[in-house]
Write a protein that holds these residues in place. Structure first.
Motif, mmCIF file in Angstrom:
data_model
loop_
_atom_site.group_PDB
_atom_site.id
_atom_site.type_symbol
_atom_site.label_atom_id
_atom_site.label_comp_id
_atom_site.label_asym_id
_atom_site.label_seq_id
_atom_site.Cartn_x
_atom_site.Cartn_y
_atom_site.Cartn_z
ATOM 1 N N ASP A 32 -17.623 -33.822 -1.465
ATOM 2 C CA ASP A 32 -17.773 -34.421 -2.794
ATOM 3 C C ASP A 32 -16.865 -35.631 -2.955
ATOM 4 N N ARG A 33 -15.656 -35.531 -2.416
ATOM 5 C CA ARG A 33 -14.734 -36.663 -2.485
ATOM 6 C C ARG A 33 -15.306 -37.852 -1.700
ATOM 7 N N ILE A 34 -15.853 -37.580 -0.540
ATOM 8 C CA ILE A 34 -16.452 -38.642 0.276
ATOM 9 C C ILE A 34 -17.632 -39.261 -0.456
ATOM 10 N N ASP A 35 -18.450 -38.439 -1.099
ATOM 11 C CA ASP A 35 -19.600 -38.963 -1.854
ATOM 12 C C ASP A 35 -19.153 -39.926 -2.951
ATOM 13 N N VAL A 36 -18.130 -39.547 -3.710
ATOM 14 C CA VAL A 36 -17.688 -40.430 -4.797
ATOM 15 C C VAL A 36 -17.044 -41.691 -4.241
ATOM 16 N N LEU A 37 -16.372 -41.580 -3.113
ATOM 17 C CA LEU A 37 -15.784 -42.778 -2.500
ATOM 18 C C LEU A 37 -16.864 -43.719 -1.976
ATOM 19 N N ARG A 38 -17.886 -43.157 -1.370
ATOM 20 C CA ARG A 38 -18.977 -43.997 -0.849
ATOM 21 C C ARG A 38 -19.737 -44.696 -1.972
ATOM 22 N N SER A 39 -19.957 -43.991 -3.076
ATOM 23 C CA SER A 39 -20.688 -44.614 -4.189
ATOM 24 C C SER A 39 -19.751 -45.453 -5.047
ATOM 25 N N GLY A 40 -18.454 -45.208 -4.948
ATOM 26 C CA GLY A 40 -17.450 -45.957 -5.693
ATOM 27 C C GLY A 40 -17.176 -45.346 -7.052
ATOM 28 N N PHE A 41 -15.919 -45.356 -7.438
ATOM 29 C CA PHE A 41 -15.569 -44.933 -8.789
ATOM 30 C C PHE A 41 -16.107 -45.954 -9.769
ATOM 31 N N ILE A 61 -3.991 -52.844 -11.548
ATOM 32 C CA ILE A 61 -4.742 -53.705 -10.635
ATOM 33 C C ILE A 61 -3.797 -54.339 -9.616
ATOM 34 N N ASP A 62 -2.642 -54.822 -10.075
ATOM 35 C CA ASP A 62 -1.661 -55.428 -9.176
ATOM 36 C C ASP A 62 -1.087 -54.397 -8.197
ATOM 37 N N ALA A 63 -0.705 -53.227 -8.709
ATOM 38 C CA ALA A 63 -0.090 -52.200 -7.860
ATOM 39 C C ALA A 63 -1.039 -51.721 -6.772
ATOM 40 N N LEU A 64 -2.316 -51.630 -7.104
ATOM 41 C CA LEU A 64 -3.294 -51.156 -6.133
ATOM 42 C C LEU A 64 -3.881 -52.283 -5.289
ATOM 43 N N LYS A 65 -3.370 -53.490 -5.503
ATOM 44 C CA LYS A 65 -3.803 -54.665 -4.743
ATOM 45 C C LYS A 65 -5.316 -54.864 -4.849
ATOM 46 N N LEU A 66 -5.835 -54.716 -6.068
ATOM 47 C CA LEU A 66 -7.259 -54.929 -6.335
ATOM 48 C C LEU A 66 -7.461 -56.387 -6.726
ATOM 49 N N LYS A 67 -8.652 -56.896 -6.538
ATOM 50 C CA LYS A 67 -8.965 -58.263 -6.939
ATOM 51 C C LYS A 67 -9.223 -58.266 -8.442
ATOM 52 N N ARG A 68 -8.291 -58.883 -9.178
ATOM 53 C CA ARG A 68 -8.298 -58.847 -10.643
ATOM 54 C C ARG A 68 -9.640 -59.257 -11.241
ATOM 55 N N SER A 69 -10.144 -60.428 -10.886
ATOM 56 C CA SER A 69 -11.373 -60.918 -11.517
ATOM 57 C C SER A 69 -12.557 -60.004 -11.201
ATOM 58 N N THR A 70 -12.600 -59.483 -9.993
ATOM 59 C CA THR A 70 -13.693 -58.587 -9.605
ATOM 60 C C THR A 70 -13.636 -57.293 -10.398
ATOM 61 N N SER A 86 -11.862 -47.789 -4.325
ATOM 62 C CA SER A 86 -11.957 -46.396 -4.770
ATOM 63 C C SER A 86 -10.994 -45.510 -3.982
ATOM 64 N N GLU A 87 -10.843 -45.801 -2.688
ATOM 65 C CA GLU A 87 -9.901 -45.022 -1.876
ATOM 66 C C GLU A 87 -8.467 -45.187 -2.365
ATOM 67 N N ARG A 88 -8.093 -46.401 -2.780
ATOM 68 C CA ARG A 88 -6.730 -46.610 -3.291
ATOM 69 C C ARG A 88 -6.536 -45.863 -4.612
ATOM 70 N N LEU A 89 -7.559 -45.882 -5.467
ATOM 71 C CA LEU A 89 -7.472 -45.110 -6.711
ATOM 72 C C LEU A 89 -7.290 -43.624 -6.409
ATOM 73 N N MET A 90 -8.119 -43.107 -5.503
ATOM 74 C CA MET A 90 -8.030 -41.692 -5.179
ATOM 75 C C MET A 90 -6.690 -41.352 -4.548
ATOM 76 N N ALA A 91 -6.139 -42.261 -3.754
ATOM 77 C CA ALA A 91 -4.838 -42.012 -3.134
ATOM 78 C C ALA A 91 -3.762 -41.822 -4.199
#
Length: 160
Positions: A32-41, A61-70, A86-91
């Motif tokens: 189930d975790r893999i399914d949500v990661l593949r489809s994305g949070f 967004i900064d802490a997880l090194k995500l692309k802000r505008s995206t 999604s993997e960084r969020l789950m981590a």
């Protein structure tokens, strides 16, 4: 218990409490975790995690090194994050659960907020990381494992 379907349906107008998402996902079966990661949070989970940790959406967004505008665009459009984001969020969700388990095993969980504690710890210089902030390590899977290892050593007393 929060289901995969409920997390998948999260959008700007319908959302579960951040605690529900964070607490539920860490207890799901690996498939189930893999399914949500593949489809994305759903991108809105970023704001939920931010609220749970006492961070702003921008700090998260900064802490997880995500692309802000995206990420901001995906939140606005109720779209999903990609798998690496999604993997960084789950981590981080897993780290919150790790801290909660550590405190519970210590016998003093009353009134302790693992998400708030983790947010503060991630932002503080850490001697075990040569004075770097643990949040500086959240951009790679290897770095995340290093941070989780430091947390585990803290519990055993082998912190430094």
């Amino acid at each position: 218990m929060t289901s995969l379907a409920e997390v998948s349906s999260l959008g700007p107008r319908r959302s579960l409490a951040a605690a529900d998402v964070i607490d539920a996902v860490v207890d799901w079966a690996p498939d189930d975790r893999i399914d949500v990661l593949r489809s994305g949070f759903p991108a809105g989970v970023v704001a939920q995690l931010a609220g749970r940790m006492g961070w702003s959406k921008e700090r998260t967004i900064d802490a997880l090194k995500l692309k802000r505008s995206t990420v901001l665009r995906k939140i606005k459009e109720a779209r999903r994050l990609d798998t690496p984001d999604s993997e960084r969020l789950m981590a981080v969700m897993d780290m919150i659960a790790q801290v909660e388990r550590m405190v519970t095993r210590s016998g003093e969980p009353e009134g302790f907020d693992a998400a708030l504690w983790l947010a503060g710890w991630l932002d503080a210089p850490c001697p075990a990381l040569g004075g770097q902030r643990p949040s500086d390590y959240l951009d790679t899977n290897e770095g995340i494992q290093v941070v989780r290892g430091v947390l585990a050593r803290m519990e055993s007393g082998a912190y430094a």
